[in-house]
Design a protein around this motif. Structure first.
Motif, PDB file in Angstrom:
ATOM      1  N   MET A  13       0.834  -1.205   0.000  1.00 29.92           N
ATOM      2  CA  MET A  13       0.000   0.000   0.000  1.00 29.92           C
ATOM      3  C   MET A  13       0.871   1.258   0.000  1.00 29.92           C
ATOM      4  N   VAL A  14       1.906   1.276   0.833  1.00 29.84           N
ATOM      5  CA  VAL A  14       2.799   2.442   0.909  1.00 29.84           C
ATOM      6  C   VAL A  14       3.591   2.593  -0.381  1.00 29.84           C
ATOM      7  N   SER A  15       4.105   1.488  -0.909  1.00 24.76           N
ATOM      8  CA  SER A  15       4.868   1.548  -2.161  1.00 24.76           C
ATOM      9  C   SER A  15       3.996   2.067  -3.292  1.00 24.76           C
ATOM     10  N   ARG A  16       2.745   1.601  -3.334  1.00 23.35           N
ATOM     11  CA  ARG A  16       1.844   2.080  -4.393  1.00 23.35           C
ATOM     12  C   ARG A  16       1.505   3.553  -4.187  1.00 23.35           C
ATOM     13  N   THR A  17       1.376   3.969  -2.927  1.00 22.66           N
ATOM     14  CA  THR A  17       1.103   5.381  -2.648  1.00 22.66           C
ATOM     15  C   THR A  17       2.252   6.250  -3.129  1.00 22.66           C
ATOM     16  N   PHE A  18       3.479   5.850  -2.777  1.00 24.69           N
ATOM     17  CA  PHE A  18       4.642   6.599  -3.244  1.00 24.69           C
ATOM     18  C   PHE A  18       4.787   6.497  -4.766  1.00 24.69           C
ATOM     19  N   GLY A  19       4.479   5.312  -5.306  1.00 16.11           N
ATOM     20  CA  GLY A  19       4.510   5.156  -6.756  1.00 16.11           C
ATOM     21  C   GLY A  19       3.497   6.052  -7.433  1.00 16.11           C
ATOM     22  N   LEU A  20       2.324   6.214  -6.789  1.00 17.06           N
ATOM     23  CA  LEU A  20       1.297   7.114  -7.311  1.00 17.06           C
ATOM     24  C   LEU A  20       1.830   8.544  -7.350  1.00 17.06           C
ATOM     25  N   ILE A  21       2.498   8.948  -6.272  1.00 17.60           N
ATOM     26  CA  ILE A  21       3.084  10.291  -6.227  1.00 17.60           C
ATOM     27  C   ILE A  21       4.150  10.428  -7.307  1.00 17.60           C
ATOM     28  N   GLN A  22       5.007   9.422  -7.424  1.00 19.67           N
ATOM     29  CA  GLN A  22       6.084   9.447  -8.407  1.00 19.67           C
ATOM     30  C   GLN A  22       5.534   9.590  -9.829  1.00 19.67           C
ATOM     31  N   ASN A  23       4.558   8.753 -10.167  1.00 21.17           N
ATOM     32  CA  ASN A  23       4.012   8.785 -11.523  1.00 21.17           C
ATOM     33  C   ASN A  23       3.185  10.036 -11.777  1.00 21.17           C
ATOM     34  N   THR A  24       2.546  10.576 -10.720  1.00 25.10           N
ATOM     35  CA  THR A  24       1.813  11.824 -10.877  1.00 25.10           C
ATOM     36  C   THR A  24       2.758  12.970 -11.204  1.00 25.10           C
ATOM     37  N   LEU A  25       3.899  13.023 -10.501  1.00 27.29           N
ATOM     38  CA  LEU A  25       4.902  14.046 -10.808  1.00 27.29           C
ATOM     39  C   LEU A  25       5.417  13.894 -12.237  1.00 27.29           C
ATOM     40  N   SER A  26       5.689  12.630 -12.624  1.00 29.16           N
ATOM     41  CA  SER A  26       6.158  12.386 -13.992  1.00 29.16           C
ATOM     42  C   SER A  26       5.100  12.808 -15.002  1.00 29.16           C
ATOM     43  N   LEU A  27       3.829  12.468 -14.705  1.00 29.06           N
ATOM     44  CA  LEU A  27       2.750  12.779 -15.637  1.00 29.06           C
ATOM     45  C   LEU A  27       2.566  14.292 -15.783  1.00 29.06           C
ATOM     46  N   ASN A  72       2.447   5.286 -20.074  1.00 29.90           N
ATOM     47  CA  ASN A  72       2.862   4.299 -19.069  1.00 29.90           C
ATOM     48  C   ASN A  72       2.677   4.845 -17.656  1.00 29.90           C
ATOM     49  N   ALA A  73       3.020   6.153 -17.490  1.00 30.72           N
ATOM     50  CA  ALA A  73       2.883   6.760 -16.161  1.00 30.72           C
ATOM     51  C   ALA A  73       1.422   6.819 -15.740  1.00 30.72           C
ATOM     52  N   PHE A  74       0.530   7.216 -16.676  1.00 26.06           N
ATOM     53  CA  PHE A  74      -0.892   7.299 -16.331  1.00 26.06           C
ATOM     54  C   PHE A  74      -1.462   5.912 -16.064  1.00 26.06           C
ATOM     55  N   SER A  75      -1.017   4.951 -16.872  1.00 28.69           N
ATOM     56  CA  SER A  75      -1.452   3.570 -16.638  1.00 28.69           C
ATOM     57  C   SER A  75      -0.976   3.087 -15.272  1.00 28.69           C
ATOM     58  N   SER A  76       0.259   3.456 -14.910  1.00 26.82           N
ATOM     59  CA  SER A  76       0.801   3.070 -13.600  1.00 26.82           C
ATOM     60  C   SER A  76       0.023   3.738 -12.472  1.00 26.82           C
ATOM     61  N   ILE A  77      -0.424   4.983 -12.701  1.00 29.98           N
ATOM     62  CA  ILE A  77      -1.229   5.672 -11.687  1.00 29.98           C
ATOM     63  C   ILE A  77      -2.530   4.912 -11.437  1.00 29.98           C
ATOM     64  N   LEU A  78      -3.207   4.540 -12.513  1.00 29.33           N
ATOM     65  CA  LEU A  78      -4.461   3.815 -12.364  1.00 29.33           C
ATOM     66  C   LEU A  78      -4.229   2.430 -11.761  1.00 29.33           C
TER      67      LEU A  78
END
Length: 615
Positions: free
Chosen positions: A162-176, A321-327
């Motif tokens: 859950m935490v990794s996905r949360t941080f991954g969400l932040i990471q991919n949102t910044l990239s997006l 890829n980033a948006f797909s990763s966010i979803l």
């Protein structure tokens, strides 16, 4: 018309409830972060920093790629040394960013790996600590085992996920955001296409995650059955009967049948999930190549440069890829939240408060009293104990007899506050057991149950567990072993009190049933300060001579203590000061051996039946 309106409203309410349930699951995100933070805050901070860097740099690298291509083209067309040096400068800066990005990603992997191990231990510890606070009645409920099984399975990995996905969400949102800002220079519609093509796949993945979780909840009993069958087939204490009764093929068949049933459910779900993922994934591919064609035509028409062409293609692909990763992260967080709900459902179970705080009684010379005590197991047809009353004075010995299922062991569990009476009260030294501090109360009682635990520990530790305050003190082991008549056989073991018992670990020695009972009896004697000693069938595996020695020793060792003895051997029972006969949860007779024999009731009948067997 009214009926249609009612249906529409009901459908709307159901959909709104589904949305609320969906959003409800995400409340576990903050709790998961808190749990990971408590596990190791330094690693959590490092994980957050690495996530931030890994999220921002890809957009910058794509932009420098465009600058490099444009500078190379300019240098090739003009032959300018300045343009060439500029291209090399951009190349060097991009290389630095790539190195930093690789370091950030490696840092993410390192922090995740370390946190996974620490968090797994932390969550398992929380579950076990919670289990220790629950009353014994919970451990006799199959639904409790299902809850604990669900909490333990995957719960150790889901908080970090859950935490990794949360941080991954932040990471991919910044990239997006970085990609979107670059892509907006080309067309706003390109950004819409980029984001819209991945939504259907996200919806399908979320629905399948919910179905997979429901399967997981439903099959908790089957999972426990499989685990139990593994124990039967793989442990030494079951191996004798499994081999002797030729149970192996039958147990293996049941094991395989459970697997087949579970596998078919998983296979159907996996096939449907894969089919929809593939079909909806084609939308993303079609959107990419549509945008690809659009950008290529724009470059051919000279509306954008070759550097722009390179950057937009890179940005669109990586942005997609980033948006797909966010979803995917959002869907994964939903799935993680479902599993974390199991963990917190278990951890937040209401625990009956142990309200007692007293450390001493009101009347130290009063001993033990049962006053109209009854106990009813949940869903049982009749009470296990019904209106049982007796008074055991200090220093006296009480024997309890009765057929199996008459309530003898239940009475002991009530006495030790493993259970709480449904009706009536139990007093020690004139004070209700409910008023006693539970730890103080249990220190005053030494107990050996009929189904005592055979710890895979050393001999001395097997005895020492009777009082954890003296667990490592060999002199206390020796005193307790002497009282329990275990010293003679312990002296014959290879390493005496340091001999490993059981066969689970190297060098372990197995004992006979009678020897194990002597170890357990010695364990009860470890509580040298106990006022009350309770022995539940302490000599059932011993011969008559050993039994006689033990009870001679027992009376001498407990001269100043109260004792309750449960036994089916009347040669032992008759030595008690008082005898109580239980039948179907009720005390039907009470008195000395002589009084009960003169009464000619149930006790006299049982005694004569057993005595006839020796004539």
């Amino acid at each position: 018309m009214r009926r249609q309106t009612t249906r529409w409203r009901r459908s709307l309410r159901e959909r709104w409830q589904s949305v609320q349930n969906f959003l409800d699951i995400y409340r576990y995100c903050g709790r998961a972060i808190q749990l990971v933070w408590m596990t190791n805050w330094r690693l959590t901070l490092a994980l957050a920093a690495a996530t931030l860097v890994a999220g921002l740099l890809p957009g910058a690298i794509a932009y420098f790629g465009k600058l490099i291509v444009d500078a190379v083209i300019e240098a090739a067309e003009t032959g300018s040394i300045a343009a060439r040096n500029q291209a090399l400068t951009y190349l060097g800066l991009e290389a630095i960013l790539v190195v930093v990005l690789a370091g950030a990603r490696q840092g993410l992997n390192l922090c995740t790996s370390l946190l996974r191990v620490l968090l797994g231990q932390s969550v398992n510890l929380l579950i076990l600590q919670k289990a220790q606070t629950l009353p014994l009645v919970y451990f006799e409920d199959s639904e409790f085992y299902d809850k604990m099984s669900r909490a333990r399975r995957e719960a150790s990995s889901r908080p970090l996920s859950m935490v990794s996905r949360t941080f991954g969400l932040i990471q991919n949102t910044l990239s997006l955001l970085a990609y979107g800002g670059l892509l907006l220079q080309f067309s706003g519609w390109a950004v819409v296409i980029l984001m819209g093509a991945t939504v259907p796949a996200f919806i399908a993945e979320t629905r399948f995650a919910g179905r997979a979780f429901r399967l997981f909840r439903w099959r908790s009993p089957e999972t426990r059955q499989q685990n139990y069958l593994e124990v039967l087939l793989g442990r030494e204490d079951y191996a004798k009967e499994v081999k002797l009764f030729q149970l192996g093929p039958m147990l293996l068949r049941r094991y395989q049948d459970i697997f087949n049933r579970v596998y078919h459910e998983d296979r159907d779900l996996t096939v449907r999930r894969g089919f929809w993922s593939y079909g909806l994934g084609l939308l993303s591919t079609a959107a990419f190549y549509g945008a690809y064609c659009w950008i290529v035509l724009a470059a051919i028409a000279r509306r954008i440069s070759l550097g722009d062409l390179t950057m937009y293609l890179t940005v669109f692909r990586q942005g997609q890829n980033a948006f797909s990763s966010i979803l995917t992260s959002i869907g994964g967080m939903y799935e993680d939240g479902l599993y974390l709900s199991n963990l917190y459902e278990f951890l937040e179970q209401t625990v009956p408060q142990q309200m007692g705080y007293a450390r001493s009684g009101i009347s130290p010379d009063d001993g033990l009293r049962f006053e109209q005590v009854s106990f009813h197991y949940p869903e049982a047809e009749r009470p296990a104990l019904a209106d049982v009353s007796f008074h055991l004075k200090p220093g006296k010995k009480l024997a309890i007899v009765g057929e199996n299922g008459s309530g003898k062991t239940t009475l002991i569990k009530l006495l030790t506050r493993l259970y709480t009476p449904t009706k009536g009260r139990i007093l020690l030294d004139g004070r209700d057991l409910a008023e006693w501090d539970i730890d103080v109360l249990r220190e005053r009682i030494g107990v050996i149950f009929q189904d005592f635990v055979r710890y895979q520990f050393k001999v001395g530790e097997n005895i020492g567990v009777g009082d954890v305050h003296y667990l490592e003190q060999e002199d206390q082991w020796a005193i307790a072993a002497k009282k329990g008549t275990a010293t003679p056989f312990i002296e014959t073991l290879p390493n005496g009190f340091q001999t490993q018992l059981g066969k689970w670990f190297r060098g372990g020695q197995e004992l006979s049933g009678g020897q194990w009972q002597k170890v357990a009896l010695s364990r009860a004697f470890m509580r040298s300060n106990a006022d009350l000693l309770v022995l539940d069938e302490p000599t059932s595996a011993m011969d008559a001579e050993a039994e006689a020695k033990i009870f001679d020793q027992f009376r001498a060792a407990t001269e100043n203590q109260m004792a309750i003895l449960i036994s089916h051997r009347f040669s032992t029972v008759r030595r008690a000061d008082e005898i109580m006969v239980l039948s179907r949860g009720k005390a039907i007779e009470y008195g000395t051996h002589e009084e009960l024999m003169a009464h000619g009731g149930r006790y006299a009948q049982l005694f004569q039946m057993q005595a006839a067997g020796y004539q």
